[in-house]
Every structure is written in C-alpha cells, then in structure tokens.
Design a protein around this motif. Structure first.
Motif, PDB file in Angstrom:
ATOM      1  N   LEU A  41       0.866  -1.179   0.000  1.00 26.58           N
ATOM      2  CA  LEU A  41       0.000   0.000   0.000  1.00 26.58           C
ATOM      3  C   LEU A  41       0.901   1.228   0.000  1.00 26.58           C
ATOM      4  N   GLN A  42       0.694   2.133  -0.941  1.00 21.72           N
ATOM      5  CA  GLN A  42       1.617   3.264  -1.080  1.00 21.72           C
ATOM      6  C   GLN A  42       0.859   4.557  -1.334  1.00 21.72           C
ATOM      7  N   ASP A  43       1.307   5.643  -0.699  1.00 26.76           N
ATOM      8  CA  ASP A  43       0.814   6.963  -1.090  1.00 26.76           C
ATOM      9  C   ASP A  43       1.151   7.160  -2.560  1.00 26.76           C
ATOM     10  N   GLY A  44       0.360   7.914  -3.267  1.00 29.11           N
ATOM     11  CA  GLY A  44      -0.740   8.700  -2.807  1.00 29.11           C
ATOM     12  C   GLY A  44      -1.579   9.156  -3.973  1.00 29.11           C
ATOM     13  N   PRO A  45      -2.307  10.234  -3.743  1.00 31.07           N
ATOM     14  CA  PRO A  45      -3.327  10.676  -4.696  1.00 31.07           C
ATOM     15  C   PRO A  45      -2.817  11.287  -6.004  1.00 31.07           C
ATOM     16  N   LEU A  46      -1.525  11.608  -6.116  1.00 33.41           N
ATOM     17  CA  LEU A  46      -1.046  12.145  -7.410  1.00 33.41           C
ATOM     18  C   LEU A  46       0.113  11.344  -7.986  1.00 33.41           C
ATOM     19  N   GLY A  47       0.301  10.131  -7.481  1.00 38.24           N
ATOM     20  CA  GLY A  47       1.382   9.305  -8.007  1.00 38.24           C
ATOM     21  C   GLY A  47       2.080   8.581  -6.875  1.00 38.24           C
ATOM     22  N   ILE A  48       3.211   7.973  -7.195  1.00 35.77           N
ATOM     23  CA  ILE A  48       3.835   7.053  -6.243  1.00 35.77           C
ATOM     24  C   ILE A  48       4.888   7.762  -5.410  1.00 35.77           C
ATOM     25  N   ARG A  49       4.525   8.020  -4.153  1.00 37.00           N
ATOM     26  CA  ARG A  49       5.457   8.654  -3.227  1.00 37.00           C
ATOM     27  C   ARG A  49       6.672   7.739  -3.064  1.00 37.00           C
ATOM     28  N   TYR A  50       7.839   8.322  -3.042  1.00 35.84           N
ATOM     29  CA  TYR A  50       9.113   7.600  -2.935  1.00 35.84           C
ATOM     30  C   TYR A  50       9.444   6.804  -4.194  1.00 35.84           C
ATOM     31  N   GLY A  51       8.628   6.930  -5.239  1.00 42.53           N
ATOM     32  CA  GLY A  51       9.013   6.311  -6.514  1.00 42.53           C
ATOM     33  C   GLY A  51      10.241   7.032  -7.042  1.00 42.53           C
ATOM     34  N   LYS A  52      11.158   6.281  -7.681  1.00 43.55           N
ATOM     35  CA  LYS A  52      12.410   6.895  -8.137  1.00 43.55           C
ATOM     36  C   LYS A  52      12.286   7.460  -9.555  1.00 43.55           C
ATOM     37  N   SER A  53      11.384   6.900 -10.326  1.00 48.09           N
ATOM     38  CA  SER A  53      11.272   7.376 -11.712  1.00 48.09           C
ATOM     39  C   SER A  53       9.814   7.284 -12.150  1.00 48.09           C
ATOM     40  N   VAL A  54       9.003   8.054 -11.445  1.00 44.47           N
ATOM     41  CA  VAL A  54       7.556   8.020 -11.674  1.00 44.47           C
ATOM     42  C   VAL A  54       7.094   9.405 -12.113  1.00 44.47           C
ATOM     43  N   THR A  55       5.911   9.466 -12.651  1.00 37.40           N
ATOM     44  CA  THR A  55       5.330  10.747 -13.015  1.00 37.40           C
ATOM     45  C   THR A  55       4.757  11.419 -11.762  1.00 37.40           C
ATOM     46  N   PHE A  97       0.592 -10.127 -11.391  1.00 38.06           N
ATOM     47  CA  PHE A  97       0.900  -8.810 -10.829  1.00 38.06           C
ATOM     48  C   PHE A  97       2.415  -8.704 -10.592  1.00 38.06           C
ATOM     49  N   PRO A  98       3.032  -7.599 -11.050  1.00 33.88           N
ATOM     50  CA  PRO A  98       4.489  -7.463 -10.915  1.00 33.88           C
ATOM     51  C   PRO A  98       4.938  -7.432  -9.447  1.00 33.88           C
ATOM     52  N   SER A  99       6.194  -7.803  -9.207  1.00 30.70           N
ATOM     53  CA  SER A  99       6.702  -7.706  -7.834  1.00 30.70           C
ATOM     54  C   SER A  99       7.091  -6.258  -7.524  1.00 30.70           C
ATOM     55  N   ILE A 100       7.228  -5.985  -6.242  1.00 33.22           N
ATOM     56  CA  ILE A 100       7.435  -4.602  -5.789  1.00 33.22           C
ATOM     57  C   ILE A 100       8.808  -4.085  -6.207  1.00 33.22           C
ATOM     58  N   ASN A 101       8.815  -2.963  -6.899  1.00 33.49           N
ATOM     59  CA  ASN A 101      10.069  -2.300  -7.270  1.00 33.49           C
ATOM     60  C   ASN A 101       9.788  -0.816  -7.459  1.00 33.49           C
ATOM     61  N   LEU A 102       9.935  -0.059  -6.358  1.00 31.02           N
ATOM     62  CA  LEU A 102       9.624   1.369  -6.413  1.00 31.02           C
ATOM     63  C   LEU A 102      10.643   2.146  -7.240  1.00 31.02           C
ATOM     64  N   ASN A 103      11.726   1.462  -7.647  1.00 28.61           N
ATOM     65  CA  ASN A 103      12.726   2.126  -8.489  1.00 28.61           C
ATOM     66  C   ASN A 103      12.437   2.003  -9.972  1.00 28.61           C
ATOM     67  N   ALA A 104      11.438   1.227 -10.333  1.00 31.30           N
ATOM     68  CA  ALA A 104      11.170   1.004 -11.753  1.00 31.30           C
ATOM     69  C   ALA A 104      10.808   2.321 -12.445  1.00 31.30           C
ATOM     70  N   ASN A 105      11.254   2.460 -13.696  1.00 30.21           N
ATOM     71  CA  ASN A 105      10.846   3.624 -14.494  1.00 30.21           C
ATOM     72  C   ASN A 105       9.529   3.279 -15.189  1.00 30.21           C
TER      73      ASN A 105
END
Ligand SMILES: *[C@@H]1O[C@H](CO)[C@@H](O)[C@H](O)[C@H]1NC(C)=O
Ligand SMILES: *[C@@H]1O[C@H](CO)[C@@H](O)[C@H](O)[C@H]1NC(C)=O
Ligand SMILES: *[C@@H]1O[C@H](CO)[C@@H](O)[C@H](O)[C@H]1NC(C)=O
Ligand SMILES: *[C@@H]1O[C@H](CO)[C@@H](O)[C@H](O)[C@H]1NC(C)=O
Length: 721
Positions: free
Chosen positions: A72-86, A318-326
């Motif tokens: 479960l990840q924040d938030g309402p405008l995209g992925i908090r702590y994502g490394k290469s997200v919009t 469903f993909p595995s967790i990788n908050l660094n994915a672009n």
C-alpha cells in the motif's frame, strides 16, 4: 454474498476493462477464505508494522492461497518515494479542467504506474477534505468544494485506476476538513449535511467500485472515525452497499474490539510509529477468543480484502514490488493537458493575452524559476521555494523533471526573437530595472499549504491567511510602478484575496495557473501564447475578503453549523458578491447559449430501489434530461464548460442553486454543439433525515444553464408532480 452490479455509471464513463463485478470476486474470496487458519486471517487484516516493509503499508504474504505481500503506497497524485515516476497534477487542478476524459486518463495512468512498481493499493483519490474551509491545508489534494464535481472526479479517477488493475482507496473518510488538531478534533456534522455534502463524493466512489476506503484521524460526534459504527457499518456498508474494505489512516486506530465491531477491516501500518503498540494482531485473536469480537466479523474483514484483490485482477500476473522502476511511459502528456486545461483566465483586459510576438518580456518573482536548491530539495515538497507545482505532505511525489515557467517561456521567446529580462527573487529592489522597457511584466506569485506534520514559513499545514506568500502583493505593486502591462500568474493551492492586485490599473491580466506539477512551464506557455485557449473554471469561489467564506479552522470540535451552505451556496444565500465566483473562467473566445430543453416527467417521493454499490439503485437512474445549444461566437477554437445548476422547490429548504451537471465542449470558431445533462434521481433529491431516505420534492425546479454559478444564460422550469 451476491450483489447486483450496475452496468452503467451515470454521469461518468466506464473504462474498458473496468471491474465492478463484486459477485464473482466474492465467490473467489469465499473459496480462499475457507483455506485460511485463524492466525492467517488476522495477518491479512493487520499491517506488519511501521517501517517494516518496502511500502508505506504492508501485510504479510499468505502463500497457501497465492496471496502476496500486499503493498500500500501513497498517494493521490502518483507514487510517493518512486524513483522514476510521473508526478501527476494535484486533484484541485484536475477539478478545474472539468474534463471527465482527462480525469479518467489520469487515473488510468496512475494505475499503470502503480502496477508497474508493484503497488497493489494506491492511497487515493481524496475528497476529504472537501474544502469547506478555504485555508484547509490538504484541500489541494482533492477535487474542489462542490460534491457533484468532486464526486465525478472521484468516480472517474477510481474507474481509471482500477481498470488498470490497481486498488483505489477513497479517503479521508470523513469530516477531515482541517489540519489543525486533526488527530483529536470532533466533526459534528448533522445528518442531512453529511449526506448532501460529505458522503456524496464517497457514494460516487463506491458506485465506481472503490476497492477500499480510508477512515480519517478525526472523530465524528466524539467517536473516532475508525471505530464509528454510524459512518462505517451504517452509512458506508449498509446504506451505500460498500463491498470493499475499510483501512485506517496511518495510526488512526484507537481500540481493538470497538474498531472491529464498528466495521474497520484493516489496520495500518499495523503498529504505532514506535512499533510498540499493536491493536490488532494477537490482540484481535484474543478479542475473538474472549467473545468481544465474533469470528464471523474477522471472516468478513478478510473476505472484503480478498474480494477487492480479486476484483482488480491482482491474483494473476501482478508485478513484484520495485519502487525504483521507471514507469513514466508517455504519461506526461496527461500532466501537460491537465496543467493547461486547468488554467483559469480570470482577467484579460483589452485582449492583452495571448502574446503576439512581444519584443521584450520581464519575468518577476522567485516562483518563475525552479527551486535553486533542487526541484526535490524539500522532503515531501515541504517548502515553498521557487516554482510551485504541488502542496506538501504525504500526498506528494518526487518530480522526475520540472519545467519551470521561466524555462518554457525562454524556449518559446528564442523562436520569436523576444528578449527576456528577469528579477527572480521576491525582493522588490530588482523589479524596476527588469520591468521597465518591457512590453509586459509577468509577475509570478504563490500560496502553498499541506499536511500538518510539516510547518512551512509558519503555516502548520493549514494556511494562516488567504494572502499571497512572499510579499506577492508588493511584488505586483513594484512591477506596476515600472510597467503599464502587468500580467499576474498565480500558482496556488486554493483561493487568495486579489483585491490589492486588482486595485492596480496596470494589472491587465490574471492567469490562475493552479498547481500544474512537472509540466508547469509548458502548460503555461500553451495558454500565454494561445496555442490553446484557456478553458479551466474555478472549482471554488474567490472572495473579496476571507471573512466572506463564513468558515475557518476551529479548535476542539467543529459543529459544522454552516450546514449545506459552503462556498457558492453560502455566497448565494447570504447575497455576498464574490470577486470571482465558483465555475468562473474566461477564454480567448466567447460562447452563446440558446434553446434550453428539458425532457422527462419525474415523480416526487422517496427512492425505493434495492441497495447496490453507491446506494439505492433508482438514485442513479436518469429521470430528466436537459439540452442546450452552445455556440462559439468568437474568432478562435476553444472549449466551454457548460454548467447546470438546479434550484429546488422551496419546501426542500435547499441552497438557491446546486451544481447538477456539466459538460466541456470543444468548439471551433463559429461552431455549435449540444450540451447534454442527465439528471439522476439523486440529482433532484434532498436527504430527508426523518425518513432516512432521498426524496424528490414536488413542485417547480429551477433548471438553469450557464458559464458559471453566477453567469446563468438559460432558465427553464421542471414541474414535478
Ligand atoms: C451526529 O449528531 C447529529 C445530531 O444529533 C446527527 O444528525 C448525526 O447523524 C450524527 N452523526 C454521526 C456520524 O453520528
Ligand atoms: C466577448 O464578448 C464581450 C461582450 O460582447 C466582448 O467585450 C469581448 O471582447 C469578447 N471577448 C472575446 C475574446 O471575443
Ligand atoms: C434521457 O436521454 C436518454 C438518451 O437520449 C434517453 O435514453 C432517456 O430516455 C432520456 N430520459 C428522459 C427521462 O428523458
Ligand atoms: C431561477 O434561477 C435564476 C438564475 O439563478 C434566477 O434568476 C431566478 O430567480 C430563479 N427562479 C426561481 C423561480 O427561483
């Protein structure tokens, strides 16, 4: 459990592949539930504890049923702590586009990014706060102060997200209207106001198939939201037929048995922030053993959580967790479109905009350029330094890049041969030299707010006042002393008082650019140079003075004594002239309205349908249609947001007018189109507290269509027998 599923979502489009088939999800959930031990069931409903997993919330994997470690990840405008997200545009900007397709696409793109990073539950969208208090710190995360507009934005976002295979969490449920004392305050909302304002948007979220709802930090009538039987069991699950699960806001749980019995289904993050106190886990097992909580209640929690997982198809591939994915793909196109189409043109004297190849432009103010310390220099965007693209707090994301206004204007100026002079500090001392001799001086001003765990420039979440920050008024005054043509660009979380600025005759234009996130400069250039005519409309009122709103933050408890009369409903009833009313926005063209037609012969009385997700089924049936011809009477292509406001018969004691429809029509110069508004039973009903039901009153409804809440162009009557 079998539930009837609506096949069409009135007023909102269903995305291809959207799943609202709860019945088959429940069949699968029941089969999985039968294989679980009591201990495994408790694991599914209890987060692993603060900071004990890869996401802001996690539950343990249950391999025997193929259930993953839920992320479960924040938030309402995209992925908090994502490394290469919009970094998508904040909700308030989306609302000011009044564009259903952009709302849905944004939700879909956010869902795709969440899935791409292995996030099962993206914690949004937000319509609590609704925004009744103009200084409220988190208003910008939501979709503006009108429940009809915000409800459609909730539904479109959720259907987009969940169609992409990610669970939404509609939050914060409910009555969480300010940051001040949010962890202790009691919101004492009367039953009718609850239904017609604050619950309305959650009903739309439930109807769109929301997988989860997040209960808020505050109390309702002195009982914590996350252990409140009235709002969880009665309103959400019984009256709205909610099939998904209720999770806590982080650390919003206060009890073991009381929360379970009131209808809570999942505790997050599972422990307090020190990791010491765990209210479910083994404590929940003990409560079941001692009979304080029934095993059937725990089974119901698990069934709901598993059903939401099956509903969104997360049991396969469903993909595995990788908050660094672009995962950005081409999603920036939506950011730019929302940034641009959410810009509201408030003033444009003599058609000074769009620019016609100016020889020299002056850019004034620190908000013209990116934060000199770096675009993500402040944790959770907790500062207001440089260009403003979003507020601060947990509902933020890191910018992958940031196109500041000055960057984009410079690029464009180069191709026009325009010279640029700048004074990009907030000091007035450099303004005169930059502004003198320029065709126009563009002054950038801001106002910021956010979540209360960060204080920025003395503002503890909620804003201290409705003035521009950093001496914005003085900056505009200095520019006006040096230049006859001042254009003010406002990047803001919500309304500011503009009277000082409007008193200056040199201020020829005001461009309300909102919170455009990473595509800020590009979106602005699209409008300033006229490649797109502005088409945004205000999702709140801009008053002449802060006191005119009639609401402010309070301590201890909030009686919500203003009731239904917030924002324009208050200004209308109290006959207060706003500076710029709800729904207002100019363009580079004009539109005329003609030929209003109302069809349908609704009958009065209470709703009678069976409860489906969202409420009684007949509330969502169309009982009248309104059409109106809109013509672009100007010289350039533009889009008009035609708005339908309904006045109820006096017996309903309703606000003078309430938004009950809108359509955004793109029209070439000289072209006409038909705005079509469908009125659902709910749109012509009020909440009758004694009947505990929605009722269509008999009498004459005032059906009005216009370009804003105060620029009514067409009026008709609908007689209800
Ligand atoms: C709070 O109390 C008011 C006044 O009695 C009532 O109308 C409302 O339904 C109550 N709300 C909740 C959530 O208990
Ligand atoms: C729109 O119409 C008004 C009133 O006729 C006029 O003053 C204004 O110049 C028009 N604006 C545009 C952009 O055509
Ligand atoms: C409203 O319009 C739709 C689409 O044209 C039509 O199917 C429906 O019958 C109309 N309903 C009423 C009550 O006029
Ligand atoms: C209907 O609405 C219009 C526009 O707000 C208003 O001028 C008119 O007085 C209203 N009529 C009734 C009967 O309420």
């Amino acid at each position: 459990m079998r539930v009837e599923v609506l096949t069409a979502l009135a007023g909102a489009s269903l995305a291809v592949g959207q799943t609202t088939d709860w019945a088959s999800a429940y069949t699968k959930a029941n089969a999985a539930l039968a294989k679980l031990s009591s201990a495994q069931k408790v694991q599914i409903v209890t987060g692993v504890g603060w900071n004990k997993g890869p996401c802001v919330g996690n539950t343990p994997a249950i391999s025997t049923i193929g259930y993953p470690q839920l992320c479960l990840q924040d938030g309402p405008l995209g992925i908090r702590y994502g490394k290469s997200v919009t970094a998508f545009t904040p909700g308030i900007q989306v609302a000011s586009t009044w564009d259903r397709a952009l709302m849905n696409e944004r939700g879909k793109f956010m869902g795709e990014e969440a899935k791409g990073t292995g996030v099962h539950v993206l914690l949004g969208p937000v319509s609590g706060p609704l925004g009744k208090i103009p200084t409220g710190g988190r208003n910008w995360e939501g979709f503006g102060v009108d429940p009809y507009l915000a409800g459609i934005a909730m539904a479109e976002t959720i259907s987009g997200m969940q169609g992409a295979g990610v669970q939404a969490s509609a939050k914060h449920y409910i009555g969480n209207e300010q940051e001040r004392e949010r962890d202790t305050i009691s919101s004492n909302i009367d039953d009718r106001t609850m239904h017609e304002l604050y619950l309305w948007t959650f009903a739309d979220a439930v109807q769109a198939g929301a997988a989860s709802v997040m209960c808020s930090y505050n109390k309702l009538n002195s009982t914590w939201a996350c252990e409140n039987d009235r709002i969880l069991n009665q309103l959400l699950k019984k009256e709205l037929g909610f099939q998904g699960y209720v999770m806590t806001d982080w650390n919003a749980q206060h009890s073991t048995a009381a929360s379970a019995n009131a209808g809570l289904d999942m505790t997050m993050p599972g422990s307090d922030y020190n990791g010491g106190t765990v209210l479910w886990g083994s404590a929940l097992s003990s409560a079941v053993s001692s009979g304080q909580v029934q095993q059937s209640r725990v089974d119901d929690m698990v069934r709901r959580i598993l059903a939401a997982w099956y509903l969104t198809g997360q049991d396969t591939g469903f993909p595995s967790i990788n908050l660094n994915a672009n995962v950005q793909g081409t999603h920036k196109t939506n950011v730019r479109a929302v940034g641009r189409d959410g810009i509201v043109l408030l003033k444009n004297d003599g058609g000074i905009l769009p620019f016609k190849k100016p020889a020299k432009l002056a850019l004034i103010g620190s908000a013209a350029v990116v934060n000199p310390q770096g675009m993500n220099a402040c944790s959770d965007q907790g500062c207001n330094t440089g260009a403003l693209g979003m507020g601060w707090g947990s509902g933020t994301a890191s910018y992958p890049y940031f196109v500041a206004p000055a960057d984009a204007i410079r690029t464009r100026a180069t191709s026009d041969g325009t010279t640029i002079s700048t004074s990009t500090t907030d000091s007035t001392s450099g303004v005169a030299s930059a502004a003198s001799g320029a065709d126009m001086a563009i002054v950038f001003i801001t106002a910021d707010s956010g979540e209360g765990y960060i204080t920025v420039e003395g503002n503890a979440g909620d804003r201290n006042n409705l003035d521009p920050w950093h001496g914005g008024n003085a900056l505009v005054q200095a520019a006006a002393q040096a230049n006859e043509n001042v254009i003010v660009v406002v990047h803001t979380v919500g309304p500011i008082i503009l009277e000082t600025i409007l008193a200056l005759p040199q201020v020829k234009a005001i461009v309300w650019a909102g919170l455009p996130s990473q595509e800020s400069g590009n979106a602005l250039v699209d409008v300033l140079y006229g490649s797109t005519a502005p088409s945004g409309k205000l999702p709140y009122t801009i008053a002449k003075t802060a006191a005119d709103y009639g609401t402010a933050t309070v301590a201890g408890s909030d009686s919500f004594s203003e009731g239904l009369f917030i924002d324009y409903k208050h200004f209308d009833r109290a006959s207060i002239a706003p500076r710029y009313e709800f729904g207002f926005g100019l363009s580079y063209t004009n539109f005329t309205y003609a030929g209003i037609k109302v069809t349908g012969a609704p009958t009065s009385g209470p709703a009678t349908g069976d409860v489906v997700p969202g409420g009684r089924a007949d509330l969502f049936e169309t009982i009248a249609n309104v059409t109106c011809t809109i013509t672009n009477s100007g010289a350039v292509t533009g889009s008009e947001v035609a708005q339908l406001y309904v006045g109820y018969p006096a017996s309903a004691s309703a606000p003078p007018k309430q938004l009950r429809g809108f359509e955004k029509l793109p029209l070439a110069a000289g072209a006409s189109g038909t705005a079509t508004f469908t009125l659902r039973r709910k749109d012509l009903s009020y909440w009758d507290s004694s009947l505990q039901n929605w009722v269509v009153p008999s009498g004459d409804f005032n059906i009005t269509v216009g370009a804003s809440s105060r620029d009514i162009r067409q009026v008709a009557t609908l007689a209800v027998a």
